[in-house]
Design an enzyme around this catalytic site. Structure first.
Site, PDB file in Angstrom:
ATOM      1  N   LYS A 104      -5.743  -5.694  -2.131  1.00  0.00           N
ATOM      2  CA  LYS A 104      -5.788  -6.334  -0.812  1.00  0.00           C
ATOM      3  C   LYS A 104      -6.437  -5.344   0.141  1.00  0.00           C
ATOM      4  O   LYS A 104      -5.924  -4.241   0.347  1.00  0.00           O
ATOM      5  CB  LYS A 104      -4.366  -6.680  -0.342  1.00  0.00           C
ATOM      6  CG  LYS A 104      -4.348  -7.275   1.053  1.00  0.00           C
ATOM      7  CD  LYS A 104      -2.914  -7.525   1.523  1.00  0.00           C
ATOM      8  CE  LYS A 104      -2.874  -7.539   3.044  1.00  0.00           C
ATOM      9  NZ  LYS A 104      -1.510  -7.473   3.553  1.00  0.00           N
ATOM     10  N   GLY A 165       3.393  -7.647  11.453  1.00  0.00           N
ATOM     11  CA  GLY A 165       4.719  -7.145  11.810  1.00  0.00           C
ATOM     12  C   GLY A 165       5.275  -7.728  13.097  1.00  0.00           C
ATOM     13  O   GLY A 165       6.374  -7.398  13.513  1.00  0.00           O
ATOM     14  N   ALA A 191       0.517 -12.067   7.543  1.00  0.00           N
ATOM     15  CA  ALA A 191       0.876 -11.372   8.791  1.00  0.00           C
ATOM     16  C   ALA A 191       1.237 -12.330   9.913  1.00  0.00           C
ATOM     17  O   ALA A 191       0.549 -13.310  10.162  1.00  0.00           O
ATOM     18  CB  ALA A 191      -0.227 -10.445   9.264  1.00  0.00           C
ATOM     19  N   GLY A 192       2.332 -12.007  10.560  1.00  0.00           N
ATOM     20  CA  GLY A 192       2.741 -12.724  11.761  1.00  0.00           C
ATOM     21  C   GLY A 192       3.817 -13.766  11.526  1.00  0.00           C
ATOM     22  O   GLY A 192       4.522 -14.134  12.463  1.00  0.00           O
ATOM     23  N   ASN A 213       6.308 -10.259   4.676  1.00  0.00           N
ATOM     24  CA  ASN A 213       6.997  -8.993   4.417  1.00  0.00           C
ATOM     25  C   ASN A 213       8.038  -8.710   5.491  1.00  0.00           C
ATOM     26  O   ASN A 213       9.240  -8.798   5.243  1.00  0.00           O
ATOM     27  CB  ASN A 213       5.987  -7.842   4.308  1.00  0.00           C
ATOM     28  CG  ASN A 213       6.647  -6.518   3.961  1.00  0.00           C
ATOM     29  OD1 ASN A 213       7.827  -6.472   3.604  1.00  0.00           O
ATOM     30  ND2 ASN A 213       5.926  -5.434   4.043  1.00  0.00           N
ATOM     31  N   THR A 214       7.580  -8.421   6.712  1.00  0.00           N
ATOM     32  CA  THR A 214       8.517  -8.001   7.768  1.00  0.00           C
ATOM     33  C   THR A 214       9.663  -8.992   7.966  1.00  0.00           C
ATOM     34  O   THR A 214      10.820  -8.588   8.100  1.00  0.00           O
ATOM     35  CB  THR A 214       7.758  -7.814   9.100  1.00  0.00           C
ATOM     36  OG1 THR A 214       6.722  -6.858   8.889  1.00  0.00           O
ATOM     37  CG2 THR A 214       8.682  -7.322  10.199  1.00  0.00           C
TER      38      THR A 214
END
Lengths: 265, 375
Positions: A104, A165, A191-192, A213-214
């Site tokens: 990635k 994040g 993301a987001g 992830n986050t």
């Protein structure tokens, strides 16, 4: 009658690899590696991303690779790369270290928002595809960049939903919608995404998959949140395949403006 | 150039006396996502003192969101303590009678191996300011010896020229630490009565030279307790922000060192920085710069380090010695720079972090040039 659900014959195919799961998860920000196997299991995820810079080769107990289930597709990311050259070198190191062929691309030239540098990302993608990598570039959703990435041989396109994040949700929805409509590669929203409902929303509009992830790692109960995201992604995909009816702004009881067309019929 | 910004704010501060901030200014700063310098001043002002818990809640949320529950670990290795300066707060002051020593390259490598055996992979190299005893060529030779043993190598030494930083970067340097000590120029002149360190601006601009030389990881800080801590913290954060604007690709961290007992008789001009003051500084940094790392050294006690952990800390030193050498346990080590307060070994710090629900990260960097060379 669940066997008739359309998702049962609906693999996500990236670089000729068919995958059951449309949820990719990351390994960063967890309070302990010990929780990661359970998170991956509950998420159903088959592709797991990790920052090469965080792989601890010297301490087996701290090496994240030792916590991943067998048959997981490793997706090392180039976190820390500030330009194409650094991303290319990190990718080569990852492959040489035994992380496989997938990468990635993350090229970030701005540490305040961690926004990807699309220009450098295209350059890195072109080179790494030539070197035989399966390249999944992380990018700011922009159609011309996505077209160049596709032309360069990217295996999927990973537009951000909001700054990484940030857990802010699908702020770039309209731009991602354009990528989904115009690009034939899988579009993976990366993301987001902060809540399962936002993952559902991305999948309903036709995203091929989402990466989270986050939102999982920083949840009170990451294992339960991983499961919530799995269900949310499945629900969104199912809704997409089912073809939601057009949304009506008002009831259509009569035809006050065109009724006259029928008056003489 | 940060200097212009710094000079401009010196003037502007006259219109923003810290005592003029009110509760409403603090509440407004707390409600904003992106803060401006007056918001930062409000958070550092006396008016924010009743709001430390509210600030802490927000700081904790921002830290977990941006960094997760992981703490990067590193340790210092003092290479030499010869010094030509007379910093009144430092044991290495040329006037102090201490054991002066410099590690030879074999000793450097042996110390490095002893540290690497504890699992640590981020190392910070320190020297006193002596171009004669510990010049850039010596530092470069040390870097080359230590390179195979560590994922990341940093330096915290006297200010160098841009070209010297570039050579060290090419020799494998990843990280740069420089404390301005004190931003206030009058106090700076007083506490640095002699030696090359008297040049405030040359030190102030060292981080910019390091950035221009390509060093990717930058750590700055003020030595809290020398000047008025509220304005010192203000200028530290402005300095960080200015570096990020000029060099957006760097990874930046702030340190929060407080004066520690040392050789010599210096008594600070201002009242000591209390634990509550230190907390206010950490929280203001986190709220103003949510993505910037915050480094906490073994200058602070185990109890306080553990309490500060959730407030915004992202990096900690562990198992530190501030003497020259000493990690191998062989031979005589040179005198220490200051007394450390948290003497726990690395495995005790690791166990503490795990108990507190934090993941210790031994490695958070890949130096691709080195990894390519190693195959």
């Amino acid at each position: 009658m669940t066997k008739d659900l359309p998702t049962h014959h609906d693999p996500l195919v990236i670089a000729d690899t068919p995958l059951r799961s449309r949820l990719l998860v990351g390994t960063g920000k967890f309070s302990s590696h010990d929780i990661v196997p359970e998170v991956i299991k509950e998420s159903g995820s088959q592709i797991v991303t990790m920052a090469l810079r965080r792989v601890d080769w010297k301490n087996p107990q701290d090496n994240i690779l030792n916590y991943l289930p067998e048959h997981t597709v490793l997706l090392p990311n180039t976190s820390g790369a500030r330009n194409a050259e650094e991303a290319i070198r990190i990718a080569r190191v990852a492959r040489a270290a035994g992380c496989g062929n997938w990468v990635k691309i993350e090229v970030v030239q701005d540490q305040r928002y961690l926004m990807p540098d699309n220009f450098e990302t295209v350059k890195a993608t072109e080179q790494l595809v030539k070197e035989g990598f399966t390249v999944l570039p992380y990018m700011s959703p922009d159609l011309s960049t996505a077209m160049r990435l596709a032309e360069a041989g990217a295996a999927a396109i990973m537009p951000l939903g909001a700054p990484i994040g940030s857990n802010r949700g699908l702020k770039t929805k309209e731009l991602i919608r354009i990528l989904i409509a115009e690009i034939s590669l899988p579009i993976i929203v990366d993301a987001g995404i902060g809540r399962p409902s936002e993952a559902t929303e991305a999948m309903e509009m036709g995203a091929a998959a989402v990466l989270v992830n986050t939102a999982i790692a920083t949840a009170e109960n990451p294992v339960a949140m991983a499961k919530a995201f799995r269900l949310a992604v499945e629900a969104g995909r199912l809704a997409y395949l089912a073809g939601p009816g057009a949304r009506q702004l008002q009831a259509e009881a009569s035809s006050p403006l065109t009724g006259f067309l029928r008056e003489n019929a | 150039m940060f200097y212009d910004h710094y000079a401009a704010w010196q003037e502007k501060l006259k219109s923003y006396p810290l005592t003029s901030f009110q509760e409403s200014d603090v509440l407004r700063a707390l409600a904003r996502d992106r803060l401006d310098p007056p918001d930062l001043l409000a958070l550092l002002s006396p008016a924010a003192e009743p709001y430390l818990e509210t600030m802490a809640q927000k700081a904790h949320r921002l830290t977990v969101q941006n960094f997760g529950k992981t703490i990067s670990l590193f340790t210092p290795l003092y290479l030499a303590n010869f010094c030509s300066n007379q910093c009144v707060y430092c044991s290495f002051n040329t006037k102090n009678t201490i054991v002066r020593r410099k590690l030879d390259l074999d000793e450097v490598e042996a110390e490095g191996q002893a540290i690497a055996a504890t699992g640590l992979q981020h190392l910070l190299l320190l020297t006193g300011e002596s171009r004669l005893q510990s010049g850039p060529e010596y530092i470069q030779a040390c870097l080359e010896r230590l390179r195979p043993h560590f994922a990341s190598l940093g330096i915290e030494v006297y200010p160098l020229e841009e070209e010297e930083y570039r050579r060290l970067y090419e020799a494998g340097l990843d990280a740069f630490t420089m404390f301005q000590e004190v931003y206030d120029e009058v106090i700076y002149a007083t506490v640095h009565p002699a030696g090359p360190k008297r040049n405030h601006r040359y030190r102030l601009e060292a981080p910019e030279r390091a950035c221009r030389a390509g060093i990717p990881s930058i750590n700055i800080g003020a030595l809290l307790g020398l000047g008025e801590w509220r304005t010192e913290a203000f200028f530290t954060a402005l300095h960080a922000e200015s570096l990020l604007q000029s060099y957006p690709g760097i990874e930046l961290a702030l340190s929060v060192p407080r004066l520690r007992p040392h050789a010599g008789h210096f008594q600070p001009f201002t009242s000591p920085v209390t634990d509550a003051n230190l907390v206010q500084v950490i929280l203001a940094y986190r709220l103003y710069l949510p993505r910037v790392g915050i480094t906490l050294s073994t200058r602070e006690s185990p109890r306080l380090r553990e309490a500060l952990l959730p407030l915004g800390i992202t990096k900690m030193s562990a198992g530190s010695l501030t003497s020259v050498g000493g990690y191998t346990g062989d031979g005589d080590s040179g005198s220490a720079q200051f007394e450390i307060a948290d003497e726990r070994p690395v495995d005790a710090i690791v166990a503490m972090l795990r108990t507190k629900g934090y993941q210790p990260a031994f490695v958070d960097w890949v130096n691709v040039r080195v990894r390519e060379a190693l195959g």
